[in-house]
Design a protein around this motif. Structure first.
Motif, PDB file in Angstrom:
ATOM      1  N   SER A   1      -1.911   9.217   2.867  1.00 17.36           N
ATOM      2  CA  SER A   1      -2.793   8.181   2.809  1.00 17.36           C
ATOM      3  C   SER A   1      -2.056   6.859   2.844  1.00 17.36           C
ATOM      4  O   SER A   1      -2.530   6.060   3.026  1.00 17.36           O
ATOM      5  CB  SER A   1      -3.250   8.166   1.505  1.00 17.36           C
ATOM      6  N   ALA A   2      -0.828   6.998   2.987  1.00 20.47           N
ATOM      7  CA  ALA A   2       0.174   5.887   3.276  1.00 20.47           C
ATOM      8  C   ALA A   2       0.508   5.673   4.872  1.00 20.47           C
ATOM      9  O   ALA A   2       0.796   4.607   5.148  1.00 20.47           O
ATOM     10  CB  ALA A   2       1.525   5.720   2.540  1.00 20.47           C
TER      11      ALA A   2
ATOM     12  N   TYR B   1       0.805  -1.087  -0.028  1.00 18.50           N
ATOM     13  CA  TYR B   1       0.151   0.114  -0.039  1.00 18.50           C
ATOM     14  C   TYR B   1       0.830   1.157  -0.014  1.00 18.50           C
ATOM     15  O   TYR B   1       0.353   2.077  -0.619  1.00 18.50           O
ATOM     16  CB  TYR B   1      -0.667   0.051   1.433  1.00 18.50           C
TER      17      TYR B   1
ATOM     18  N   ILE C   1      -0.107   6.094 -12.844  1.00 20.11           N
ATOM     19  CA  ILE C   1      -0.998   5.750 -11.851  1.00 20.11           C
ATOM     20  C   ILE C   1      -1.384   4.326 -11.809  1.00 20.11           C
ATOM     21  O   ILE C   1      -1.587   3.677 -10.799  1.00 20.11           O
ATOM     22  CB  ILE C   1      -1.947   6.610 -11.479  1.00 20.11           C
TER      23      ILE C   1
ATOM     24  N   GLU D   1       0.302  11.648  -0.782  1.00 20.64           N
ATOM     25  CA  GLU D   1       0.568  10.309  -0.779  1.00 20.64           C
ATOM     26  C   GLU D   1       1.233   9.958   0.664  1.00 20.64           C
ATOM     27  O   GLU D   1       0.893   8.844   1.213  1.00 20.64           O
ATOM     28  CB  GLU D   1       1.607  10.170  -1.839  1.00 20.64           C
TER      29      GLU D   1
ATOM     30  N   GLU E   1       2.143   1.521  -3.650  1.00 15.50           N
ATOM     31  CA  GLU E   1       1.414   2.210  -4.396  1.00 15.50           C
ATOM     32  C   GLU E   1       0.935   3.955  -4.462  1.00 15.50           C
ATOM     33  O   GLU E   1       0.829   4.495  -5.147  1.00 15.50           O
ATOM     34  CB  GLU E   1      -0.365   1.581  -3.988  1.00 15.50           C
ATOM     35  N   ASN E   2       1.208   4.282  -3.085  1.00 12.11           N
ATOM     36  CA  ASN E   2       1.295   5.639  -2.858  1.00 12.11           C
ATOM     37  C   ASN E   2       2.461   6.551  -3.572  1.00 12.11           C
ATOM     38  O   ASN E   2       2.430   7.373  -3.998  1.00 12.11           O
ATOM     39  CB  ASN E   2       1.085   6.093  -1.453  1.00 12.11           C
ATOM     40  N   LEU E   3       3.452   5.596  -3.433  1.00 14.11           N
ATOM     41  CA  LEU E   3       4.731   6.061  -3.783  1.00 14.11           C
ATOM     42  C   LEU E   3       4.334   6.221  -5.451  1.00 14.11           C
ATOM     43  O   LEU E   3       4.778   7.082  -6.052  1.00 14.11           O
ATOM     44  CB  LEU E   3       5.874   5.151  -3.497  1.00 14.11           C
TER      45      LEU E   3
ATOM     46  N   ALA F   1       1.771   6.713  -7.342  1.00 13.38           N
ATOM     47  CA  ALA F   1       0.884   7.644  -7.341  1.00 13.38           C
ATOM     48  C   ALA F   1       1.730   9.089  -7.420  1.00 13.38           C
ATOM     49  O   ALA F   1       1.654   9.978  -8.401  1.00 13.38           O
ATOM     50  CB  ALA F   1      -0.389   7.941  -6.219  1.00 13.38           C
ATOM     51  N   SER F   2       2.696   9.337  -6.400  1.00 13.18           N
ATOM     52  CA  SER F   2       3.385  10.605  -6.437  1.00 13.18           C
ATOM     53  C   SER F   2       4.460  10.517  -7.379  1.00 13.18           C
ATOM     54  O   SER F   2       4.664  11.666  -7.949  1.00 13.18           O
ATOM     55  CB  SER F   2       3.853  10.632  -5.029  1.00 13.18           C
TER      56      SER F   2
ATOM     57  N   GLN G   1      -6.294  16.560   5.612  1.00 13.53           N
ATOM     58  CA  GLN G   1      -6.329  17.007   4.096  1.00 13.53           C
ATOM     59  C   GLN G   1      -7.428  18.171   3.958  1.00 13.53           C
ATOM     60  O   GLN G   1      -7.390  19.213   3.395  1.00 13.53           O
ATOM     61  CB  GLN G   1      -6.593  15.837   3.172  1.00 13.53           C
TER      62      GLN G   1
ATOM     63  N   TYR H   1      -7.079  10.504  -5.825  1.00 12.39           N
ATOM     64  CA  TYR H   1      -6.349   9.816  -6.714  1.00 12.39           C
ATOM     65  C   TYR H   1      -6.958   8.527  -7.388  1.00 12.39           C
ATOM     66  O   TYR H   1      -6.441   7.455  -7.336  1.00 12.39           O
ATOM     67  CB  TYR H   1      -5.035   9.333  -5.937  1.00 12.39           C
TER      68      TYR H   1
END
Lengths: 361, 363, 307
Positions: free
Chosen positions: C271-272, A157, A278, C268, A160-162, A164-165, C259, B190
């Motif tokens: 949310s992580a 998880y 993404i 990011e 996945e955020n990495l 997205a960024s 947020q 997102y």
């Protein structure tokens, strides 16, 4: 009543036969499921298993099978080593993502240079990224005894955020006028991972997957580390007495599986996927777990299992467009396959015996 | 790459022979969807467009579709498969299908491709199409500015791309016009479609005192969250997005921005049938009937409703452009002078907030 | 940055935590019996979809919860039969259950996406709901929230104050001796597995019926895995599992509020953050555990009574 009686040694015959039996049972159960969904089961099974291999458009689908199977095999071979030793890396999806990110970033740092060295350098960076991400659960496990299943999974998880960024920020294509996604790596000559033989689908990842299968096989059968892995899985205490360093083995298994997953990510991002976007993560890291078990945690078995699994994907999409079969039916089908495999596995280790009631159990 | 192209050309010539050549077969039109048809939003509206094509042409066309196609390598396979199976025209209905659409187009020069919301047209058989959603946003922004009592309106944003930034700016500008104290709370989720995340974002906004929620994501979950807040004594309003979301009328949903793809789809299929299809970069809005404001309910005061309807009429007539100066950028530097209208090139690549929007675009 | 109202934050975190809490309590019982079922995510999502369908069909949320409990338990019993009857590997079978559950749920849920369920009203707690602060924070929830808290107490009594609980724990600590003492190890484990599935199913249904409230594919989004982490965090004790679930739910809710309140932190990272904090907590817990074992001794070990 029927009782299970443990075999003195696992049956070699059943080790080979049980996947075949499991596939056969899944075909029957899957056919019933497709029928329940209102599809002609034979047409559905034909669209999934026959058409991609021998149908009208097989020339296209066969290549797609390799594209789909390569990352699965590459990741599963690494995971299987760990699973054999009782080391549970189930976060390969995260290592796959981070490998792709690390490799893409390393390559793009040199954009638009023209050099043959860039792709190999990116592959190394991809492997390093996957290894680095895998080292987090491995070292936490060795140092603090933290559960590696949960940590490796949580890191998916985070990865996945990495991703997205990276897609909207630090790897964004500066020429794409505000749209997310990196430059197209498959179109930049230095980073492209093209088909090696036109029309076959075979890119460098396919070659790497084949190489990994052979290397893992040699490691398991000819090398002392392979022996340690097998010993630790079969009898952890005996392994400890035999002087196997458990911590080092955990780190080794995570490094190999993380590195292979990272490379799989890199081959994907420079080839079939083309760019960091993404939606780059596609679940290969999770499906590879099924592939590893389906292949009996054996490199050659994984090779076959990866191809079979790829067939269910490619054939499943084919059935979806041509017959309107729901895509979700395919994942349920894959889950069933694994269940049946685990169920028939009992025959490898146990004998079914009929014993009259009344005799003391 | 070259060898791939040669091979593919051979394939394309041999197999993807157009149905039009013999003139007997129905024209086959493929649709590639990113979400489930049942999302009640984006994909649902594209599928309505597909059904409108079937309705319009009857037996003269055959449509095929696949839903839930991931963007990336899988998309390329699915699009290729449709082309192989004889599609003459393929609509790929998500931004992320851009590279895949162009890659397949290179291999099937006789098949026409239409890519929604993208900008890549690398081959003469690829068109792009999009809708001027910011025109609808101006109307909902106007209503939102009037309805808010807390002076806080929320915007559930999907990804930081020009289309979404246009929407944030357009709705903020028009809310601010009627309510100078208004503040815009932007939450980036997102995702285009994830009911759980969207509901969570809506709830967090409501907890922060937001009383009007605009969404740029496709599920009805924010509507449910607002409805729940209202059932417990709240006063929260929302707008339908992509589709009408009529089941949440008359509140919390007080109006909606509907994506109406049917006119464009019918026009393009007709062009293929007539053999007049040519590459375009289509960007239609209210005048073309592609951006439609759904029923404005009675929860909106009558004079506000009348103003909103007037704005729709003026945009439709081409009398009003939602981005008409004077408008400054977020940092206070001038963007548009008095009376100046934004050009499409700037809009299509918009990557800045206008003055008054707080926070930063993630990057 | 505007302030965040703590009463609303607590109220939101209780709702956000309930699905994880229910699933974690169920899995805790399973693990206390010595079985590791990694299929929580799969059972939750099947509970979510079947609960939604039943609730929508019957127009009643409770019909949905009932269906979800049955569906979760039924799925768990597949795992039970495989691991207890056919002595399959628990880790692999649990993973298979998750993968199968995700596919099955998505299949069952075709055509149910985006529909509006019946919803579940809040409990009327009369004057309690009007208490300053506490009223808004804790006394304005639906019945399931309070049931999940009740389950914490009941399980505490069951595990540590009842004979049946003692037997269950002894099966988890040393299945061979429990068997020697004449306890039906397999039956007890099967019952625990079924209970775990029922709880996971209920947790999933809470997501689709109350929290979101709609059905969508993959909507559990890792909640089942978080539940597994929370069992470890909670050291297999109901009270601590509650703390863990509320902590995780709290961080999830807080990051969204931050947020919405305009905090200048990368999205990011926010949310992580729930996952990062979970990892951190797992590390801290495992450091402590190095000094004394808390996990059931026979956890994850297959048991086959050899004749």
């Amino acid at each position: 009543m029927i009782v299970l009686e443990r075999r003195p040694a696992p049956s070699t015959a059943w080790q080979g036969l049980s996947p075949v039996l499991a596939v056969a049972l899944t075909l029957v159960a899957g056919g019933l499921m497709f029928a329940a969904l209102g599809n002609d089961p034979f047409a559905a099974l034909r669209a999934i298993f026959w058409d991609p291999l021998f149908g009208e458009f097989a020339f296209f689908f066969r290549g797609q099978l390799l594209i789909k199977a390569a990352p699965l095999i590459l990741i599963a071979v690494g995971l299987a080593l760990g699973f054999r030793a009782g080391v549970w890396n189930i976060g390969a999806e995260g290592q796959y993502i981070v490998g792709a990110l690390a490799g893409a970033a390393a390559g793009l740092a040199f954009y638009p240079a023209d050099s043959r060295l860039i792709l190999p350098m990116m592959i190394a960076a991809g492997a390093a990224g996957g290894i680095a991400w895998a080292m987090i659960p491995a070292l936490l496990r060795v140092r603090f005894g933290t559960n590696e299943i949960l940590v490796s999974l949580m890191l998916v998880y985070v990865a996945e955020n990495l991703l997205a960024s990276a897609a909207v920020g630090w790897l964004r294509n500066p020429d794409a006028v505000g749209f997310p996604g990196s430059r197209d790596l498959s179109r930049w000559g230095s980073s492209a991972n093209p088909e090696l033989i036109a029309g076959t689908g075979a890119h460098w990842g396919v070659a790497a997957a084949l190489f990994a299968v052979v290397a893992a096989h040699v490691l398991l059968t000819r090398h002392i580390t392979g022996f340690h892995i097998r010993l630790t899985g079969a009898a952890p205490r005996a392994a400890a007495f035999a002087g196997v360093n458990g911590g080092r083995l955990i780190v080794f298994c995570f490094a190999v599986s993380g590195g292979l997953a990272g490379m799989a990510g890199l081959f994907e991002v420079t080839g079939p996927a083309g760019q960091i976007s993404i939606d780059f993560a596609s679940g290969y890291g999770f499906t590879a777990i099924i592939v590893a078990f389906l292949g009996r945690l054996h490199p050659i078995g994984i090779l076959l299992a990866g191809l079979l699994m790829a067939l269910t994907y490619v054939g499943g999409d084919n059935a979806a467009t041509s017959l309107g079969l729901p895509v979700a039916a395919i994942s349920a089908f894959q889950g069933m396959l694994l269940f049946f495999l685990l169920a028939v596995d009992v025959l490898t280790h146990f004998r079914l015996r009929w014993r009259p009631r009344g005799v003391a159990a | 790459m070259t060898s791939k192209t040669i091979l593919s050309t051979v394939l394309a010539l041999g197999l993807a022979g157009s149905a039009l050549a013999d003139g007997h077969e129905p024209v086959k039109v493929g649709f590639v969807y990113v979400g489930p048809i049942g999302d009640g939003g984006w994909t649902y509206q594209h599928d309505q467009g597909r059904l409108a094509v079937e309705e319009e042409f009857g037996d003269a066309v055959e449509t095929v579709y696949q839903e839930l196609v991931p963007e990336g390598a899988d998309a390329e396979r699915v699009i290729t498969q449709m082309a192989l199976q004889g599609a003459d025209l393929i609509f790929t209905t998500s931004f992320g299908y851009g590279p895949a659409t162009n890659a397949v187009a290179a291999r099937f020069p006789d098949v026409k491709f239409e890519h929604a919301t993208g900008f890549m047209r690398e081959h003469p058989n690829v068109s792009t199409y999009d809708a001027r959603f910011y025109e609808g946003r101006a109307v909902t922004g106007h209503i939102a500015g009037n309805l808010t009592e807390t002076n806080k309106i929320g915007y559930i944003a999907s990804f930081p791309i020009p289309e979404v930034i246009q929407g944030i700016n357009s709705s903020f500008l028009h809310a601010q016009k009627v309510n100078p104290d208004v503040e815009m709370v932007v939450t980036w989720v997102y995702t285009w479609f994830d009911p759980s995340k969207e509901a969570d974002a809506a709830r967090a906004m409501i907890d922060q005192g937001v009383d009007v929620i605009l969404q740029h994501t496709d599920s009805t979950a924010p509507q449910s969250a607002a409805e729940e807040a209202n059932a417990n004594g709240g006063r929260v309003f929302t707008f339908g997005q992509a589709s009408d979301m009529a089941e949440f009328k008359p509140t919390p949903r007080v109006a909606s921005i509907i994506d109406e793809w049917s006119p464009y789809y019918i026009e393009r299929v007709q062009a293929v049938i007539d053999g007049t299809w040519e590459q375009t970069a289509h960007w239609g809005g209210m005048p073309e009937g592609e951006v439609v404001i759904g029923e404005i309910t009675d929860a909106v005061p009558a004079e506000v409703k009348a103003e909103a309807e007037d704005m729709v009429a003026r945009i439709t007539e081409g009398e009003y452009h939602p981005f008409t100066g004077p408008i400054n950028r977020q940092d206070g530097t001038p963007w548009l002078a008095e009376g100046e209208v934004a050009d499409d090139a700037t809009l299509a690549t918009m990557d800045f907030y206008v003055e008054g929007v707080t926070g930063q675009i993630p990057n | 940055m505007n302030g965040i109202d703590p009463a609303l934050l607590i109220a939101a975190l209780m709702v956000a935590s309930t699905p994880i809490l229910l699933a974690a309590l169920g899995e805790m019982v399973v693990e206390r019996a010595g079985v590791l079922n990694l299929g929580v995510e799969g059972m939750m999502i099947v509970g979510a979809v079947s609960g939604f369908i039943a609730a929508y069909g019957a127009g009643n949320a409770w019909a949905g919860f009932g269906a979800a409990i049955l569906a979760g338990a039924a799925l768990a019993l597949i795992f039970g039969v495989l691991t207890q009857g056919l002595v399959s590997n628990q880790v692999a079978t649990g993973l298979a259950l998750t993968l199968f559950g995700l596919g099955l749920a998505s299949l069952l849920g075709q055509g149910w996406v985006g529909l509006k369920g019946p919803g579940l009203g809040r409990m009327d707690l009369g004057p309690l709901a009007d208490l300053p602060f506490l009223g808004r924070a804790v006394f304005r929830h639906d019945l399931v929230v309070y049931l999940s808290l009740g389950l914490v107490i009941v399980l505490n009594l069951f595990l540590f104050r009842s004979r049946a609980g003692l037997v269950l724990r002894s099966v988890g600590e040393n299945a061979a001796s429990a068997h020697a003492l004449g306890y039906p190890v397999r039956a007890i484990r099967l019952a625990a597995i079924g209970f775990g599935g029922a709880c996971a199913g209920l947790g999933g249904a809470y997501l689709s019926i109350v929290r979101v409230p709609q059905w969508s594919d993959g909507m559990t989004a890792g909640a089942g895995w978080i539940a597994l982490a929370i069992v470890v965090f909670g050291a297999w004790r109901p009270g601590r599992v509650l703390v863990g679930a509320y902590l995780f739910g709290g961080i999830s809710v807080l990051q969204l509020n931050l947020q919405a309140a305009g905090a200048e932190l990368p999205i990011e990272l926010l949310s992580a953050s729930p996952y990062l904090v979970t990892i951190l907590v797992l590390v801290l817990i495992s450091r402590r555990r190095h000094r004394g074992g808390e996990a059931p001794a026979d956890l994850g070990r297959p048991f086959h009574a050899s004749a």
